[in-house]
Structure formats: structure tokens, C-alpha cells
Scaffold this motif. Structure first.
Motif, PDB file in Angstrom:
ATOM      1  N   ALA A 189       0.773  -1.068   0.654  1.00 30.12           N
ATOM      2  CA  ALA A 189       0.079   0.151   0.208  1.00 30.12           C
ATOM      3  C   ALA A 189       0.811   1.042   0.022  1.00 30.12           C
ATOM      4  CB  ALA A 189      -1.013   0.152   1.455  1.00 30.12           C
ATOM      5  N   VAL A 190       1.519   1.084   0.851  1.00 21.59           N
ATOM      6  CA  VAL A 190       2.479   2.625   1.240  1.00 21.59           C
ATOM      7  C   VAL A 190       3.494   2.647  -0.618  1.00 21.59           C
ATOM      8  CG1 VAL A 190       5.208   3.334   2.376  1.00 21.59           C
ATOM      9  CG2 VAL A 190       3.215   2.567   3.340  1.00 21.59           C
ATOM     10  N   SER A 191       3.955   1.541  -0.752  1.00 20.22           N
ATOM     11  CA  SER A 191       4.875   1.471  -2.130  1.00 20.22           C
ATOM     12  C   SER A 191       4.063   1.839  -3.466  1.00 20.22           C
ATOM     13  CB  SER A 191       5.790   0.226  -2.402  1.00 20.22           C
ATOM     14  OG  SER A 191       5.919  -0.426  -3.580  1.00 20.22           O
ATOM     15  N   ALA A 192       2.540   1.506  -3.338  1.00 19.74           N
ATOM     16  CA  ALA A 192       1.290   2.213  -4.179  1.00 19.74           C
ATOM     17  C   ALA A 192       1.633   3.256  -4.596  1.00 19.74           C
ATOM     18  CB  ALA A 192       0.619   1.158  -4.627  1.00 19.74           C
ATOM     19  N   PHE A 193       1.054   3.135  -3.038  1.00 15.01           N
ATOM     20  CA  PHE A 193       0.480   5.477  -3.351  1.00 15.01           C
ATOM     21  C   PHE A 193       1.719   6.103  -3.634  1.00 15.01           C
ATOM     22  CE2 PHE A 193      -0.259   9.161  -0.936  1.00 15.01           C
ATOM     23  CZ  PHE A 193      -1.613   9.454  -1.298  1.00 15.01           C
ATOM     24  N   ASN A 194       2.896   6.055  -3.006  1.00 19.08           N
ATOM     25  CA  ASN A 194       3.754   6.795  -2.774  1.00 19.08           C
ATOM     26  C   ASN A 194       4.556   6.603  -4.689  1.00 19.08           C
ATOM     27  OD1 ASN A 194       4.544   8.338  -1.092  1.00 19.08           O
ATOM     28  ND2 ASN A 194       4.161   6.242  -0.142  1.00 19.08           N
ATOM     29  N   ASN A 195       3.888   5.612  -5.713  1.00 19.02           N
ATOM     30  CA  ASN A 195       4.290   5.153  -6.613  1.00 19.02           C
ATOM     31  C   ASN A 195       5.792   4.452  -7.006  1.00 19.02           C
ATOM     32  OD1 ASN A 195       3.000   7.180  -9.540  1.00 19.02           O
ATOM     33  ND2 ASN A 195       2.340   6.305  -7.735  1.00 19.02           N
ATOM     34  N   ALA A 196       6.014   3.835  -5.770  1.00 21.43           N
ATOM     35  CA  ALA A 196       7.947   3.792  -5.145  1.00 21.43           C
ATOM     36  C   ALA A 196       7.576   2.383  -6.381  1.00 21.43           C
ATOM     37  CB  ALA A 196       7.590   3.382  -4.306  1.00 21.43           C
ATOM     38  N   THR A 299       4.796   5.428 -13.832  1.00 26.26           N
ATOM     39  CA  THR A 299       6.124   5.324 -12.786  1.00 26.26           C
ATOM     40  C   THR A 299       5.721   5.144 -11.875  1.00 26.26           C
ATOM     41  OG1 THR A 299       5.412   7.412 -10.691  1.00 26.26           O
ATOM     42  CG2 THR A 299       6.115   8.546 -13.280  1.00 26.26           C
ATOM     43  N   ALA A 300       4.835   4.324 -11.317  1.00 22.82           N
ATOM     44  CA  ALA A 300       4.809   2.592 -10.094  1.00 22.82           C
ATOM     45  C   ALA A 300       5.297   1.888  -9.954  1.00 22.82           C
ATOM     46  CB  ALA A 300       3.768   2.299 -10.612  1.00 22.82           C
ATOM     47  N   GLY A 301       6.045   1.130 -11.112  1.00 23.52           N
ATOM     48  CA  GLY A 301       7.196   0.385 -11.491  1.00 23.52           C
ATOM     49  C   GLY A 301       6.620  -0.958 -10.777  1.00 23.52           C
ATOM     50  N   PHE A 302       5.469  -1.554 -10.033  1.00 21.71           N
ATOM     51  CA  PHE A 302       5.264  -2.902 -10.043  1.00 21.71           C
ATOM     52  C   PHE A 302       4.379  -3.472 -11.241  1.00 21.71           C
ATOM     53  CE2 PHE A 302       3.479  -0.760  -6.697  1.00 21.71           C
ATOM     54  CZ  PHE A 302       4.325  -1.332  -5.220  1.00 21.71           C
ATOM     55  N   THR A 331       3.495  11.848  -6.087  1.00 18.99           N
ATOM     56  CA  THR A 331       4.281  10.917  -6.430  1.00 18.99           C
ATOM     57  C   THR A 331       5.299  10.082  -7.285  1.00 18.99           C
ATOM     58  OG1 THR A 331       2.962   9.046  -5.573  1.00 18.99           O
ATOM     59  CG2 THR A 331       3.893  10.041  -3.423  1.00 18.99           C
ATOM     60  N   ALA A 332       4.764  10.504  -7.979  1.00 15.03           N
ATOM     61  CA  ALA A 332       4.719  10.541  -9.441  1.00 15.03           C
ATOM     62  C   ALA A 332       6.469  11.186 -10.290  1.00 15.03           C
ATOM     63  CB  ALA A 332       4.171  10.352 -10.718  1.00 15.03           C
ATOM     64  N   GLY A 333       6.810  10.539 -11.485  1.00 13.44           N
ATOM     65  CA  GLY A 333       8.299  11.173 -11.565  1.00 13.44           C
ATOM     66  C   GLY A 333       7.828  11.838 -12.952  1.00 13.44           C
ATOM     67  N   GLY A 334       8.598  10.957 -13.929  1.00 12.37           N
ATOM     68  CA  GLY A 334       8.677  12.106 -15.490  1.00 12.37           C
ATOM     69  C   GLY A 334       8.824  13.440 -15.867  1.00 12.37           C
ATOM     70  N   ILE A 335       8.854  13.378 -16.669  1.00  7.23           N
ATOM     71  CA  ILE A 335       8.549  15.394 -16.661  1.00  7.23           C
ATOM     72  C   ILE A 335       7.231  15.890 -16.526  1.00  7.23           C
ATOM     73  CG2 ILE A 335      10.640  15.573 -19.038  1.00  7.23           C
ATOM     74  CD1 ILE A 335       7.563  16.394 -20.719  1.00  7.23           C
ATOM     75  N   LYS A 336       6.041  14.892 -16.322  1.00  7.08           N
ATOM     76  CA  LYS A 336       4.845  15.127 -15.573  1.00  7.08           C
ATOM     77  C   LYS A 336       4.213  16.316 -17.099  1.00  7.08           C
ATOM     78  CE  LYS A 336       6.994  15.697 -11.425  1.00  7.08           C
ATOM     79  NZ  LYS A 336       6.608  14.502 -10.597  1.00  7.08           N
ATOM     80  N   PHE A 409      15.511   7.427 -14.860  1.00  7.81           N
ATOM     81  CA  PHE A 409      15.032   9.022 -14.841  1.00  7.81           C
ATOM     82  C   PHE A 409      13.998   9.469 -14.338  1.00  7.81           C
ATOM     83  CE2 PHE A 409      14.072  12.868 -17.165  1.00  7.81           C
ATOM     84  CZ  PHE A 409      15.282  13.938 -16.400  1.00  7.81           C
ATOM     85  N   GLY A 410      12.863   8.753 -14.840  1.00 10.19           N
ATOM     86  CA  GLY A 410      11.178   8.451 -14.447  1.00 10.19           C
ATOM     87  C   GLY A 410      10.734   8.095 -13.199  1.00 10.19           C
ATOM     88  N   THR A 411      11.605   7.676 -13.072  1.00 10.54           N
ATOM     89  CA  THR A 411      11.516   7.192 -11.120  1.00 10.54           C
ATOM     90  C   THR A 411      10.511   6.200 -11.335  1.00 10.54           C
ATOM     91  OG1 THR A 411      10.375   8.574 -10.096  1.00 10.54           O
ATOM     92  CG2 THR A 411      12.670   9.526 -10.266  1.00 10.54           C
ATOM     93  N   VAL A 412      10.301   5.779 -11.826  1.00 12.94           N
ATOM     94  CA  VAL A 412       9.535   4.101 -12.170  1.00 12.94           C
ATOM     95  C   VAL A 412       9.629   3.009 -12.191  1.00 12.94           C
ATOM     96  CG1 VAL A 412       8.356   3.750 -14.247  1.00 12.94           C
ATOM     97  CG2 VAL A 412       9.360   5.404 -14.607  1.00 12.94           C
ATOM     98  N   GLY A 413      11.225   2.414 -12.366  1.00 16.72           N
ATOM     99  CA  GLY A 413      11.039   0.884 -11.618  1.00 16.72           C
ATOM    100  C   GLY A 413      10.717  -0.515 -12.691  1.00 16.72           C
ATOM    101  N   LEU A 414      10.473  -0.257 -13.218  1.00 17.18           N
ATOM    102  CA  LEU A 414      10.337  -1.381 -14.204  1.00 17.18           C
ATOM    103  C   LEU A 414      11.249  -1.604 -14.702  1.00 17.18           C
ATOM    104  CD1 LEU A 414       7.135  -0.693 -16.049  1.00 17.18           C
ATOM    105  CD2 LEU A 414       7.673  -1.836 -14.105  1.00 17.18           C
ATOM    106  N   SER A 415      11.627  -2.368 -14.582  1.00 12.49           N
ATOM    107  CA  SER A 415      12.456  -3.182 -15.573  1.00 12.49           C
ATOM    108  C   SER A 415      13.089  -4.040 -16.889  1.00 12.49           C
ATOM    109  CB  SER A 415      14.436  -3.542 -14.273  1.00 12.49           C
ATOM    110  OG  SER A 415      15.468  -3.853 -14.963  1.00 12.49           O
ATOM    111  N   THR A 416      13.889  -4.924 -17.609  1.00 16.14           N
ATOM    112  CA  THR A 416      14.001  -6.050 -18.063  1.00 16.14           C
ATOM    113  C   THR A 416      14.462  -7.013 -17.953  1.00 16.14           C
ATOM    114  OG1 THR A 416      15.341  -4.794 -19.980  1.00 16.14           O
ATOM    115  CG2 THR A 416      13.530  -4.772 -20.463  1.00 16.14           C
TER     116      THR A 416
END
Length: 467
Positions: A189-196, A299-302, A331-336, A409-416
Motif C-alpha cells: 500500500a505504501v509502495s503503491a501510493f507513493n509510486n515506488a 512511474t509506479a514500477g510494479f 508522487t509520480a516522476g517523469g517530466i510530468k 530517470f522517470g523514477t518508474v522502477g520497471l526493468s527488463t
């Protein structure tokens, strides 16, 4: 010391004295952008120190400095990229540190500092208000204290609601013990709301790809946190009267809905028959997975499917969505989306030959247009430079490297899946990208510039050929 030529009683009356060196050094750190940058850097340093303790790992061995620094930066910058698995590598203490860093990074170091100042002293100085204004993107100083209180209350209540839903689902549908279900529910919940995007599961949410309760709840938390606090507060007041929405709210809501829909369509079409992603799913499950993927690239990362198995067109679409990001002051990233939207309106006005840029019934000032252009160009430059450097030191393909760079850079957290195999130098580069992406290219540049410089003259005008 300068003295008045008129003397009173034989005494020299001083007019100006040279201030001590420590006061002059303090003046150099008056700009809110500088203090915010230092605040985030200090949080990263503290997090790195705590994660470097033997207590922070399950093995009892000290974590490698690069891993501790990378994880702390990813948590404070609410990114979600990891070099080691969160659930199996870090101990309960280490995961608690990561969770606290995510919460601190999401709310904002300056927002927390302002809240503590209000609670302890019941007073808020002008400088503290400026710092809180810069962090929360509040447009006036008079309501900063109220804004900070509402931010914290709204965040905690939202996280609590999401945690209750996830905990109930984990306990009832997956037969998890209540303690484990509660822990996983609160963490996600904390990770999702803060887009971590941090997860205690090694495969993120791939094991729940067909579960709408978990997917839609996490997606709702991500969207809510990524809209931005000013937008959420304005929507609660005028949700029935869109004509009263500000320009920021109009652009944010319109582009958020548009990009979510476009992303869902693109991912559905691109991955529909991919046997390694959406192929085994039925029709509604494909749409659910596509919507979840579209939301997470904001920018969430899940991830609920294997990102490394996605087709190149999906990776490219993800790059675009990750680069745009979410709402300002959230809490999102990117250029907005506001930056992207303003540039779109500038382009539209230029194509129509209009001298002014208008959004609805409001005119956008030139300073706003220049700010949007500066953020976009600085971001493109950072991504291009980092991609070139990573290509030079790693054997990976361009599309994979570009995805990793934009995600950082977009503080997303997704990775291949290449983050853990990168050399230390490449990981340090990603650390810089995550930090710059969270602080913001323009804020970071302002922090380094010390002060604004205004020219006291104008040069003759001369037009040049463009294009």
C-alpha cells in the motif's frame, strides 16, 4: 566598516559591518531548490548508512556499498529499481528502512520537516513556508500549513484504505497468515501510493496477474498518488463543476485519462498473442493486464507480466509513457503531464499562428512555457547521454538499455531484468539518474546555480531562420 562622517559625542557611528563567514555561507543555501536537493541527498546518505548495517540483511553480512546506495536512492526517489531482491536479501529491519525511505521520499523531505515544525513550535517562519511551497507546489504561502496537514492526512488515510483491502485479499484468497498478510498489505500500500514499485515478492505482482482485487486496488493507489495533491484537493471541491478547474487540473486529468486509455489499447494490441505475456490469458484478463501495465508505466514500477518478455513495440510505448510520467506535486516522476500538455498547447498555438498560448479561458505566461521547454530538453539530454554511456559499458541492446535509463530517470522502477547484472559504474549512473529524476532537472539546475541572475540591459533583436 564604513563610518558616518558626522560624529556624535566623539563616537563613530557604524553604517555597515561585514557579516561573519558562517552567515555568508548560510545565505548561499537560502534557495528552496538547494535545500530540497540537500534534504533528499541527506536522506539517501542516512538510508545508505542504515542499509549498510549487518542487521539490514538476512545473511547478517554487510551489504555491498553500491547495493545499499542504489536501494536507498531508489527508495527515497520512489523509483523501485533494485540490484538485489527486496524480500529475500533484506531483513525485516532492512525492509522497514526501505519502507520509511519510501514514505519520506513520497511526502517530501521538506513537507515532513514543515509538519514537525508546526507540531513542535506551532509557528512557521517565512523561510520554512517558502521551502514547503517549493516541495508541495502550493501556489500561495498563506495556506502552506493547511496544505501540509492535508497532504499527510490524505496520504496516511489512502494508504490505510489500500492496506486494508490488500490485507483482506491476501488473507482470504491466498490463505496467508494474518501477520504476513498485514505486512504485505501495508508494504504494498505504501509502495503503491507513493509510486515506488517496491515489492516483497521476487516476481513483483506476476503471481496475481488475474486477480482484479489486487491489480485494481494497486492501480487506484498509483493513480491517486500520481495525480498530485493540488489536483486531488481541487477535484474534491469542484468535481461536479469542471468549468471551475484550474489549468493544471484540466491538463492533468485530461492527459491522465487519455494516456491510460491509449496505453491500455497499445499494450493489448502488442501483447495480445505473445505467449510469454498476455497469450495465456483470456479476454478480460488481457484487458486487466494491459490496464495494469499502462498504469504502472506512469512511474509506479510494479509488473504483473514479465517485462523482459515484452515485444519491442511495447517497450517503446512504455518508454514514452514513463518519460511523460504523472501529475505535478504528486508522487509520480517523469517530466510530468503538465509539462507535456503545455508543450502540446505551445505547438498547437504555433501551428495556428497564434501569438498567445491559451488553455481554456486562461493564457499561459511565457515563463511557464520556457520552464516546460527547459525541463523537456534537459530530460531528453540526460536520457540520451545516459543511454550512450550505458551502451558503451554494457553488452545489452539499445531498446533494453533505453528502457532501463528512462525507467530510472522517470523514477518508474520497471526493468527488463538487467539491473542486477550491471557493473558498479552503470549502477552509479542509474543512481544519479534516479536522483535527478526525483528532484527534477530544473530544480536541480536551480540548486546548482546559487541564485537567479537578471540582465540589466537588452540586446538588439534579430530573427534567425528556424528549421
Amino acid at each position: 566598516m564604513l563610518a558616518d562622517p558626522a560624529r556624535a559625542g566623539g563616537r563613530v557611528v557604524p553604517l555597515l559591518t561585514r557579516r561573519p563567514a558562517w552567515q555568508r555561507r548560510s545565505d548561499r543555501l537560502q534557495h528552496p531548490a538547494q535545500v530540497i536537493t540537500i534534504g533528499f541527498a541527506a536522506a539517501v546518505a542516512v538510508g545508505t548508512g542504515l542499509l549498510s548495517l549487518p542487521l539490514a540483511t538476512r545473511s547478517g553480512q554487510r551489504a555491498e556499498l553500491v547495493d545499499a546506495l542504489f536501494t536507498a536512492t531508489s527508495a527515497v526517489c520512489v523509483t523501485g529499481l533494485v540490484t538485489v531482491d527486496t524480500g529475500s536479501y533484506w531483513s525485516g529491519f532492512g525492509q522497514a528502512v526501505i519502507l520509511l525511505l519510501i514514505q519520506a521520499g513520497g511526502l517530501g523531505i521538506m513537507t515532513l520537516a514543515t509538519l514537525f515544525t508546526v507540531l513542535l513550535s506551532r509557528r512557521l517562519g517565512l523561510r520554512a513556508r517558502f521551502l514547503a511551497q517549493a516541495e508541495t507546489k502550493s501556489l500561495t504561502l498563506t495556506d502552506v500549513r493547511g496544505v501540509v496537514r492535508r497532504i499527510v492526512l490524505f496520504s496516511l488515510v489512502s494508504e490505510a484504505v489500500v492496506a486494508v483491502v490488500l490485507t483482506t485479499r491476501f488473507a482470504t484468497a491466498y490463505d496467508a497468515p494474518f501477520g504476513a498478510a498485514l505486512y504485505d498489505g501495508v508494504f504494498h500500500a505504501v509502495s503503491a501510493f507513493n509510486n515506488a514499485g517496491f515489492s516483497t515478492n521476487a516476481d513483483s505482482l506476476i503471481g496475481h496477474v488475474t486477480d482484479p482485487w489486487i491489480n485494481l486496488t494497486v492501480a487506484a493507489a498509483v493513480i491517486l498518488g500520481g495525480l498530485g495533491f493540488p489536483v486531488v484537493f481541487e477535484l474534491t471541491r469542484y468535481w461536479r463543476r469542471p468549468e471551475l478547474w484550474s489549468v493544471m487540473t484540466r491538463i492533468t486529468v485530461t492527459l491522465t485519462v487519455t494516456l491510460l486509455a491509449l496505453g491500455t489499447i497499445v499494450f493489448t494490441l502488442a501483447e495480445f498473442s505473445n505467449p510469454r505475456t498476455f497469450g495465456p490469458l483470456d479476454g478480460p484478463e488481457k484487458l486487466l493486464a494491459a490496464f495494469f501495465a499502462s498504469t504502472m508505466t506512469r512511474t509506479a514500477g510494479f509488473n504483473s507480466v514479465d517485462i523482459g518478455a515484452m515485444r519491442p513495440e511495447s517497450l517503446l510505448a512504455s518508454d514514452v509513457l514513463m518519460f511523460i510520467g504523472g501529475g505535478s506535486a504528486g508522487t509520480a516522476g517523469g517530466i510530468k503531464v503538465t509539462t507535456f500538455g503545455l508543450l502540446a498547447f505551445v505547438l498547437w498555438s504555433e501551428m495556428r499562428g497564434e501569438t498567445q498560448v491559451n488553455v481554456g479561458h486562461r493564457r499561459i505566461p511565457p515563463s511557464n512555457q520556457r520552464q516546460a521547454l527547459a525541463i523537456a530538453l534537459l530530460s531528453v539530454g540526460a536520457v540520451a547521454t545516459a543511454t550512450f554511456l550505458l551502451l558503451a559499458v554494457t553488452p545489452h541492446r539499445l531498446d533494453v538499455v533505453l528502457f532501463e535509463v528512462v525507467s530510472a530517470f522517470g523514477t518508474v522502477g520497471l526493468s527488463t531484468g538487467i539491473t542486477g547484472s550491471l557493473p558498479p559504474g552503470a549502477n552509479l549512473l542509474l543512481v544519479l539518474l534516479m536522483f535527478a529524476g526525483r528532484i527534477g532537472p530544473l530544480t536541480l539546475a536551480s540548486a546548482l546555480a546559487l541564485r537567479d541572475r537578471n540582465r540589466r540591459f537588452e540586446l538588439p533583436e534579430e530573427r534567425t531562420i528556424v528549421g
